[in-house]
Design a protein around this motif. Structure first.
Motif: not given
Length: 171
Positions: A105, A109, A126, A129-130
């Motif tokens: 991650v 970013v 964030r 995305w996870r």
């Protein structure tokens, strides 16, 4: 040889197109990106397709683009980050020269940024995305013959590892 020499899968921003171009140059073939195919056929950016017609419509365009590219392209093929969501696509990729390009991650970013026009990362990038990676990582690994990390590595270093993993020979 039938089909692509190398197929790259992985999350948005991992460098599939960039690494694909390095691989293609070394192999003496073309690099094709299914997201670019979609943009060209739709006549507008992916973010606009998502906003105007929705994700379901985009995913159908993606399935068609991937199926077509897999049947006619013999170079390096970079697939969109969500292409592996379709069972049909995973079935087409089975046993192929598929490489999952992976990053964490923090690297995502840095590469994608927090304000990039990525439709699936509009709210809390964030966290989004996870969550995307939690859902997609098993699908990427299911279709991949090799997994190659891209964090803090140049495209050439990533390409070197792919050449070794797939036992490719430069042209």
């Amino acid at each position: 040889m039938t089909g692509p020499a190398v197929i790259l899968v992985g999350p948005m921003g991992v460098g599939k197109t960039t690494v694909g171009e390095v691989l293609a140059k070394r192999l003496g073939v073309d690099c094709r990106d299914t997201d670019q195919d979609i943009v060209e056929s739709a006549g507008k950016p992916i973010s606009e397709i998502f906003l105007d017609e929705g994700e379901e419509h985009f995913r159908e365009l993606e399935r068609v683009a991937v199926r077509k590219a897999l049947s006619e392209h013999t170079g390096v093929l970079a697939l969109g980050g969500g292409a592996v969501l379709a069972p049909e696509t995973r079935e087409l990729l089975a046993g192929g020269p598929v490489v999952f390009l992976e990053m964490d991650v923090a690297e995502a970013v840095k590469r994608v940024g927090l304000d990039a026009p990525r439709p699936l990362l509009m709210m809390n990038p964030r966290k989004q995305w996870r969550e995307l990676m939690d859902a997609r990582r098993p699908l990427y690994t299911e279709v991949a013959r090799a997994v190659v990390g891209t964090g803090d590595r140049t495209p050439d270093e990533v390409a070197d590892e792919i050449f070794d993993a797939l036992e490719l020979k430069p042209s």
